[in-house]
Design a protein around this motif. Structure first.
Motif, PDB file in Angstrom:
ATOM      1  N   GLU A 182     -10.652   7.718   4.277  1.00 42.29           N
ATOM      2  CA  GLU A 182      -9.522   7.588   5.213  1.00 42.29           C
ATOM      3  C   GLU A 182      -9.671   8.469   6.453  1.00 42.29           C
ATOM      4  OE1 GLU A 182      -5.449   7.509   4.607  1.00 42.29           O
ATOM      5  OE2 GLU A 182      -5.494   5.632   3.521  1.00 42.29           O
TER       6      GLU A 182
ATOM      7  N   ARG B  79      -1.245  15.215  -0.831  1.00 43.36           N
ATOM      8  CA  ARG B  79      -0.789  14.749  -2.146  1.00 43.36           C
ATOM      9  C   ARG B  79      -0.759  15.929  -3.114  1.00 43.36           C
ATOM     10  NH1 ARG B  79      -6.039  10.940  -3.764  1.00 43.36           N
ATOM     11  NH2 ARG B  79      -7.644  12.427  -3.102  1.00 43.36           N
TER      12      ARG B  79
ATOM     13  N   SER C 235       3.607   9.325   1.555  1.00 39.81           N
ATOM     14  CA  SER C 235       3.564   7.873   1.506  1.00 39.81           C
ATOM     15  C   SER C 235       2.747   7.379   2.705  1.00 39.81           C
ATOM     16  CB  SER C 235       4.971   7.295   1.580  1.00 39.81           C
ATOM     17  OG  SER C 235       5.569   7.603   2.848  1.00 39.81           O
ATOM     18  N   ALA C 236       2.308   6.120   2.651  1.00 38.32           N
ATOM     19  CA  ALA C 236       1.552   5.557   3.771  1.00 38.32           C
ATOM     20  C   ALA C 236       2.386   5.569   5.040  1.00 38.32           C
ATOM     21  CB  ALA C 236       1.112   4.133   3.425  1.00 38.32           C
ATOM     22  N   GLU C 237       3.682   5.248   4.912  1.00 36.70           N
ATOM     23  CA  GLU C 237       4.554   5.224   6.084  1.00 36.70           C
ATOM     24  C   GLU C 237       4.735   6.616   6.670  1.00 36.70           C
ATOM     25  OE1 GLU C 237       9.071   3.752   7.352  1.00 36.70           O
ATOM     26  OE2 GLU C 237       8.450   3.794   5.243  1.00 36.70           O
TER      27      GLU C 237
ATOM     28  N   ALA D 147       1.607   7.812   8.492  1.00 42.68           N
ATOM     29  CA  ALA D 147       1.477   7.151   9.794  1.00 42.68           C
ATOM     30  C   ALA D 147       2.421   7.772  10.821  1.00 42.68           C
ATOM     31  CB  ALA D 147       1.752   5.656   9.648  1.00 42.68           C
TER      32      ALA D 147
ATOM     33  N   HIS E 183      -3.263   9.511   1.721  1.00 40.52           N
ATOM     34  CA  HIS E 183      -2.853   9.035   3.038  1.00 40.52           C
ATOM     35  C   HIS E 183      -2.996  10.208   3.997  1.00 40.52           C
ATOM     36  CE1 HIS E 183      -1.530   5.313   1.279  1.00 40.52           C
ATOM     37  NE2 HIS E 183      -0.672   5.929   0.488  1.00 40.52           N
TER      38      HIS E 183
END
Length: 449
Positions: A138, A222, A232-234, A237, A266
């Motif tokens: 990532e 994490r 979280s992914a959101e 971002a 993430h």
């Protein structure tokens, strides 16, 4: 309190204050006069007082707290992970992995020794090749450099030292991993708290820290310690979007739980970030005594990190590097690490369920520990549990901010057998004064091994 400070130059003012602090005349937390006020009283230029306070900050004697003013530093040791010394109580606040689930290095060690002399590459080529594939998950960056340090705390200390000066501001999660907090405080930097919720570091908190002028951000993507939260992914971002406007702020991603984590990674490191580093330590799955971490970073940060290594240890033992490589590339060891990960997750989930069944709602999260919110002050719960034979860790030492903290325990319970875990859950519920009523869908507090 009036402080009769003397001096005409920065060195004279700082020497006067230093003497008073070292003699105990100025206690930790004592607020020093505002720069403008002291400059007027002494009849000197404001910059003279600024320089004097900076000298004291560089010596670790005072802390600049922004609007909170400059205060005499508290030189008491920051709480650390590990077993409490000299106690007969059952210690469930250690933060330690299960020693029975740390791989036996004996066979791998026999294959890892050969003489290494001055001038050889500081990173074992085999470890570097393996780490490059492991560390770039990532990462949107193309030019990635690999550095090996003596653990994650060593990496964070050197990363901050090569990029910052004393009294520079660093954004830390609040609550915060103890070693990161200790590293920032002993380095003479100002910790700026960024609240953490169930999805990790908050967007508004990061935005406020950047507005306050932080020059570095330390983020756990994490298995956040102590809360167990993962980005979280959101959320990741959103944090990347905020950081886009600050490409030269050093972003340090401490992925300490890596191979043991049950959550996907993430990252907060975006393609426009110019100064960044991702750290992965071996301490949780190969044991704290491994004392090795791998850092992936941009080239300039890697060069600075290398310079910081040069005057000290110069390199991490090649025996340790090859031992680490032998273990992490061994199929049997990797299978054991996966079983350990499943064990930690299952035991923490079971204990969280047992507390919830007793009326104390707990979310298990990820990591070695459980973050337990309490309806009553943690200090009283801790004391009452001591009378019942347990030593627990309060949540307060993990917090940076001066605002509302709540009341929490951080528990390490993955090595308790079923009977001990049930007893601890009963005792916590009893001293916290919560209901023992079973809730629909639970197993009535049964904790399975």
């Amino acid at each position: 309190m009036t402080i009769d400070i003397t001096g005409r130059s920065a060195s004279e003012i700082s020497a006067d204050l230093r003497t008073r602090i070292e003699r105990g005349e100025l206690a930790p937390g004592t607020l020093l006069p505002p720069v403008r006020t002291l400059a007027t009283d002494l009849g000197v230029n404001r910059n003279t007082v600024v320089a004097a306070y900076r000298q004291l900050a560089q010596a670790g004697l005072v802390e600049a707290r922004g609007r909170g003013g400059t205060r005499v530093a508290d030189r008491a040791a920051v709480a650390q992970e590990g077993y409490a010394p000299d106690t007969v109580l059952r210690d469930v606040g250690t933060g330690n992995p299960d020693p029975a689930r740390i791989p036996d290095p004996t066979a791998a060690l026999a294959r890892s020794a050969r003489p290494v002399l001055y001038g050889e590459p500081v990173i074992d080529p085999g470890l570097e090749a393996w780490a490059r594939g492991w560390m770039t998950e990532e990462l949107p960056q193309d030019d990635v450099r690999i550095t090996v340090t003596s653990g994650a705390s060593d990496a964070i200390e050197r990363l901050l030292a090569q990029a910052l000066q004393r009294d520079d501001a660093v954004a830390l999660e609040d609550p915060c991993f103890l070693s990161a907090l200790h590293t920032v405080r002993t380095g003479g930097y100002r910790a700026v708290p960024v609240p953490v919720d169930a999805e990790g570091m908050t967007v508004d908190g990061l935005r406020a820290a950047l507005a306050a002028g932080v020059r570095a951000v330390v983020c756990t993507p994490r298995a956040h310690n102590p809360t167990g939260a993962s980005l979280s992914a959101e959320r990741a971002a959103q944090l990347r979007a905020v950081l886009t406007a600050h490409p030269y702020v050093l972003v340090i991603e401490d992925d300490h739980f890596s191979l043991l984590s049950r959550a996907p990674l993430h990252s907060v490191i975006g393609p426009s970030q110019r100064r960044w580093a991702r750290i992965r330590s071996m301490s949780k799955f190969l044991g704290p005594d491994t004392c090795l971490a791998v850092t992936a970073s941009d080239p300039d940060t890697a060069d600075g990190l290398g310079v910081r290594l040069t005057p000290g240890t110069t390199w991490v033992s090649h025996i340790l590097q090859r031992l680490t490589l032998a273990l992490v590339t061994d199929d049997e060891v990797r299978a054991g690490i996966e079983k350990a990960a499943e064990h930690y997750a299952r035991r923490n989930a079971a204990f969280a369920e047992a507390l919830t069944a007793r009326g104390l709602a707990v979310r298990p999260g990820d990591g070695l520990n459980l973050w337990v919110p309490l309806p009553v002050p943690a200090a009283g719960v801790r004391e009452d549990l001591m009378h019942r034979g347990w030593l627990v860790r309060e949540g307060d030492p993990f917090f940076l901010g001066e605002g509302e903290r709540g009341s929490f325990l951080r528990l390490t319970v993955h090595d308790l057998d079923e009977d001990a875990a049930r007893t601890l859950a009963d005792d916590i519920a009893a001293v916290a004064g919560v209901s023992h009523a079973r809730r629909p869908g639970t197993r009535g507090g049964r904790i399975e091994a």
